[in-house]
Design an enzyme around this catalytic site. Structure first.
Site: not given
Ligand code: NAP
Length: 250
Positions: A88, A152-153
């Site tokens: 996570n 990030y993407a």
């Protein structure tokens, strides 16, 4: 209601707040012993103090190469095995592509993608032995970010591909690998954006993009992550479920 995690040993990265904390609390409520991993030892300790099933705190920085060895050796020494791994932890930076640095790209890809595979690999044998399960926390940004989120993407797009690949590679070992792709979730991850653009206008403006008309709560992501980790999802693998109030259906 929490799923039954009696006798289950679980590890959650990014457990010190937000979605990771909610997953930890739900796993613990279902009876799991949970190892909490993040950098903020104080926050991990405070959460652990409220859990019922003898949690384990492992303060580690996933941006360092050696963190995986520290995490795996500590967890396996205490738990003797692992049933559920929840990847996570993530770095999220909003940086225009014209200004982003190589160092920022490296750190984002390292923590969000590279370390997920290395950590999964480090726990491969115990996960095979337990016929366990992995849940990777992705993002709707994996399939269409709103801009200024290139690294990030890309890291989350790579993570979705990794989820599918590892699911097929380890299916014969009895290990299931799935993902959850949250949309807008009300966590501290948004604080820099609130500071930059104004909290009220971001909260209200972004909620308009969601058919359900509101932001999600960390617990609503945790509920789906824990379903995927549980025995109730025994025939589900290689899937990343979007939990976004319908945002990506538009
Ligand atoms: P958050 O509140 O910023 O929490 C991030 C967690 O990751 C923290 O526990 C942080 O702990 C940990 N972390 C960050 N860098 C780390 C490092 N180098 N080593 C170890 N731990 C590290 O974010 P969140 O909203 O709960 O996000 C959780 C996941 O959901 C992430 O994968 C994120 O990409 C995804 N997601 C969130 C949203 C959203 O709207 N919130 C949307 C889509 C996807 P420490 O700082 O204590 O190390």
């Amino acid at each position: 209601m929490a799923h039954d995690f009696t006798g289950v040993h679980a590890l959650v990265t990014g457990a010190s707040r937000g979605i990771g904390e909610a997953i930890v609390r739900r796993l613990d409520a279902g009876g799991a012993r949970v190892a909490l991993v993040a950098r903020s030892a104080d926050r991990l300790g405070a959460i652990a103090a409220e859990l019922a099933n003898r949690p384990l705190v492992v303060a580690a920085d996933l941006s360092s190469e050696e963190s995986v060895e520290i995490i795996s050796s500590t967890v396996l020494a205490e738990f003797g095995g692992l049933d559920v791994l929840v990847n996570n932890a993530a770095v999220e930076r909003n940086e225009p592509a014209s200004k982003v640095t190589g160092r920022a790209i490296d750190e984002t890809l390292f923590v969000n993608l590279r370390q997920v595979l290395v950590l999964s690999s480090a726990f491969a044998k115990p996960l095979f032995a337990a016929r366990g399960s992995i849940v990777n926390i992705s993002s709707t940004a994996a399939t269409g970010a709103g801009g200024t989120q290139g690294a990030y993407a890309a890291s989350k797009g790579g993570l979705d591909t990794l989820t599918k690949n590892l699911a097929n590679e380890w299916a014969s070992k009895g290990v299931r690998v799935n993902g959850v792709a949250p949309g807008l979730v009300d966590t501290e991850m948004w604080e820099p954006t609130f500071e930059r653009l104004g909290e009220e206008s971001v909260r209200e403006g972004f909620a308009k993009r969601v058919p359900m008309g509101r932001w999600g709560q960390a617990e609503e992501i945790a509920a789906v992550a824990c379903f995927l980790a549980s025995r109730d999802a025994s025939y589900v693998t290689g899937q990343t479920i979007r939990v976004d109030g319908g945002m990506t259906n538009i």
